[in-house]
Write an enzyme that holds these catalytic residues in place. Structure first.
Site, short mmCIF file in Angstrom:
data_model
loop_
_atom_site.label_atom_id
_atom_site.label_comp_id
_atom_site.label_asym_id
_atom_site.label_seq_id
_atom_site.Cartn_x
_atom_site.Cartn_y
_atom_site.Cartn_z
CD GLU A 130 -2.88 -0.62 -0.28
OE1 GLU A 130 -3.32 0.32 -0.97
OE2 GLU A 130 -2.91 -1.78 -0.65
CG HIS B 21 -0.85 1.22 -4.46
ND1 HIS B 21 -0.74 0.96 -5.80
CD2 HIS B 21 -1.35 0.07 -3.91
CE1 HIS B 21 -1.15 -0.29 -6.04
NE2 HIS B 21 -1.52 -0.84 -4.91
CG ASP C 93 -3.38 -2.82 -7.14
OD1 ASP C 93 -4.10 -1.86 -6.81
OD2 ASP C 93 -2.64 -3.43 -6.36
ZN ZN Z 1 -2.58 -2.61 -4.57
#
Ligand code: ZN
Length: 235
Positions: A70, A73, A170
């Site tokens: 995470e 990202h 994703d």
């Molecule tokens: Zn992800």
């Protein structure tokens, strides 16, 4: 990079506990993690303290793997000027709450692929450590053999599964970004959502005969794909 106006911050995630702030982003732990801890203690208590500690260590490893995915990202999103309000960590993955969507397909592509690439990178790292310390990687395992082997497989699953081209996962965002490089974002979203719904139905069918989790994720994909479509239609 173009920046879109930032509306006011959304509400904090429900049913979760704030555990800290990293890179200016609040990190929340979903209650299902607490449930998982309780489950390990109850299920392993008759096997002794060592088994319980190993179980808790495993939950910690899942938590850290999801967190690193995470954060990847977030780092890329912040680089592109997207405000990330918080990260919610669930045992099956995380959700980064962004205050605005990246408008450029290239930005969405980079933000979306950063998480899976980080997970796959970690998998390669742990696989190398496993081999260096004399463990064998095959057959796949999440619960036996050395921690390096387990962490390699865990991160590979996390990376590969999230790359499924099923919006809002994703891989679905990567697909939408790819399509949006050649056609309007709205049309790209509709096409990506169609593919997502098809994959979700496959997951639900597999979930019924094989693994219950796939059924849950299939439903999550159908709902999420619909929400993405509604979002794109408003643009
Ligand atoms: Zn992800």
């Amino acid at each position: 990079m173009s920046k879109v106006p930032q509306p006011s911050p959304p509400k904090r995630p429900g049913h979760s506990l704030k555990i800290g702030r990293l890179l200016g982003v609040s990190v929340f732990l979903h209650w299902t993690f607490a449930f998982l801890i309780l489950l390990v203690i109850v299920a392993d208590s008759h096997l002794g303290v060592h088994a319980v500690l190993a179980g808790l260590f495993w939950i910690g490893a899942v938590f850290l793997s999801v967190l690193l995915h995470e954060l990847a990202h977030c780092v890329v999103a912040q680089r592109d000027g997207v405000v990330v309000d918080d990260i919610l960590l669930l045992p099956i993955g995380g959700v980064s709450q962004m205050r605005s969507l990246p408008r450029e397909p290239g930005e969405e592509f980079a933000i979306s692929i950063a998480g899976p690439l980080t997970s796959i990178g970690l998998a390669v790292l742990f696989a190398a450590l496993a081999l260096l310390t004399g463990s064998h990687l095959w057959p796949p395992t999440l619960f036996t053999r050395s921690w390096f082997v387990r962490l390699a497989w865990l991160n590979l699953v996390l990376g590969a599964f999230n790359l499924l081209p099923a919006l809002p996962m994703d891989g679905g965002r990567v697909l939408r970004a790819g399509l949006a490089m050649r056609e309007p974002r709205k049309k790209a979203t509709m096409q990506a959502a169609q593919i997502a719904r098809f994959l979700a139905l496959v997951m639900i069918a597999l979930g019924v005969v094989w693994d219950f989790w796939l059924l849950i994720i299939g439903i999550f994909v159908i709902l999420g794909a619909g929400a993405e479509e509604a979002d794109a239609a408003r643009d």
